[in-house]
Design an enzyme around this catalytic site. Structure first.
Site, PDB file in Angstrom:
ATOM      1  N   GLU A 134      33.656  31.598  39.282  1.00 47.86           N
ATOM      2  CA  GLU A 134      34.444  30.468  39.789  1.00 47.86           C
ATOM      3  C   GLU A 134      34.281  30.333  41.304  1.00 47.86           C
ATOM      4  O   GLU A 134      35.220  29.999  42.022  1.00 47.86           O
ATOM      5  CB  GLU A 134      35.903  30.651  39.410  1.00 47.86           C
ATOM      6  CG  GLU A 134      36.128  30.608  37.903  1.00 47.86           C
ATOM      7  CD  GLU A 134      37.600  30.604  37.558  1.00 47.86           C
ATOM      8  OE1 GLU A 134      38.376  29.913  38.222  1.00 47.86           O
ATOM      9  OE2 GLU A 134      37.970  31.308  36.611  1.00 47.86           O
ATOM     10  N   GLY A 135      33.089  30.591  41.775  1.00 52.50           N
ATOM     11  CA  GLY A 135      32.836  30.617  43.213  1.00 52.50           C
ATOM     12  C   GLY A 135      32.671  32.053  43.647  1.00 52.50           C
ATOM     13  O   GLY A 135      33.297  32.965  43.112  1.00 52.50           O
TER      14      GLY A 135
END
Length: 290
Positions: A134-135
């Site tokens: 997620e990043g």
């Protein structure tokens, strides 16, 4: 999904692999490597950081439950702010710890950990994506300081720091082991508070200097907040660790918290120093030199 995990696989390997004789072993010949001090250290490192990550994740989830289902609207608003503050720490720190734990698991297996037969290397490959899902960790840390910390000038973090200090103060009066855990956790809270103030000052005057130490700050938060949670866990477990059918389980909680306080939480001192004074070395370096 496999039912085993990197810590349980490493523990099983250490209990069955016979090699060498540690200095304190009672046996005259080779013993399972779980008796070697450094193997015990690695297993405790895996166990304590896994439990710390779980405690932090559950605590963060609990804040959102309070925000959604609590009867007190004001308390719910505060809980949501705390949950949002903790979210990038959970995503970033816990996944970094997962990579470290899986790497130690390979080490416990020795040369066999590097091949497919034991499955230890598969855990390491599987967990590697988690710091990217997620990043990257850097994205999570930028969110932590650029949005969650900056939006209220550190009010949510200040409230958390105050709660940690107050609750650790209430744990005073335990035996020597619990007191050592409590003092280590309190020291961590003090370091995090000082680093947070320095970071807020940097955000207000030279944001790029703050961004240059955002990942160390995120990790500092993870180590310290988890240290507080493990200290509370140890205080709950201690009275149950002397008798009853589950005494070994509770004794394990106390020993795990003691190890975390002695060998994991000291990372906070180094990270706090980086947060306070490490940013300049990054922004002073021309990208052409890299």
């Amino acid at each position: 999904m496999r039912s085993a995990s990197a810590p349980s696989s490493a523990r099983s390997r250490a209990r069955t692999r016979v090699q060498g004789k540690p200095p304190v072993a009672a046996a005259t010949g080779p013993v399972p490597i779980v008796h070697h001090p450094d193997v015990k250290r690695m297993l405790l490192m895996m166990k304590s950081q896994t439990e710390a990550s779980r405690a932090l994740t559950l605590y963060g989830a609990f804040q959102f439950d309070l925000a959604e289902y609590g009867a007190d609207e004001h308390a719910g608003t505060a809980a949501r702010a705390r949950g949002e503050l903790l979210t990038p720490i959970i995503k970033g720190w816990c996944t970094e710890i997962g990579n470290e734990v899986a790497g130690i698991g390979v080490q416990v297996h020795g040369g066999m950990g590097f091949i497919e037969e034991t499955g230890a290397a598969q855990y390491l490959r599987d967990v590697r994506i988690t710091t990217i899902y997620e990043g990257t960790t850097g994205i999570q840390s930028n969110d932590l300081i650029g949005r969650k910390l900056a939006r209220d000038r550190g009010a949510a973090m200040g409230a958390l720091l105050a709660d940690m200090e107050r609750e650790l103060g209430a744990l005073a009066g335990g035996d020597a082991t619990l007191e050592a855990v409590r003092k280590a956790a309190l020291e961590g809270v003090s370091l995090l508070g000082r680093a947070t103030r320095a970071l807020l000052e940097a955000l207000a005057t030279q944001p790029e200097r703050a961004m240059a130490v955002s990942v160390p700050y995120l990790k500092l938060c993870g180590y310290v907040i988890a240290g507080w949670l493990l200290a509370k866990s140890a205080a709950i477990a201690a009275p149950r660790a002397t008798s009853g059918s589950e005494r070994d389980f509770y004794a394990g909680k106390v020993h795990t918290a003691a190890f975390y306080a002695a060998q994991v939480l000291p990372n906070a001192a180094a990270l706090a120093r980086v947060v306070e004074a490490g940013g300049a070395s990054v922004i002073a370096t021309d990208a052409a030199l890299l």
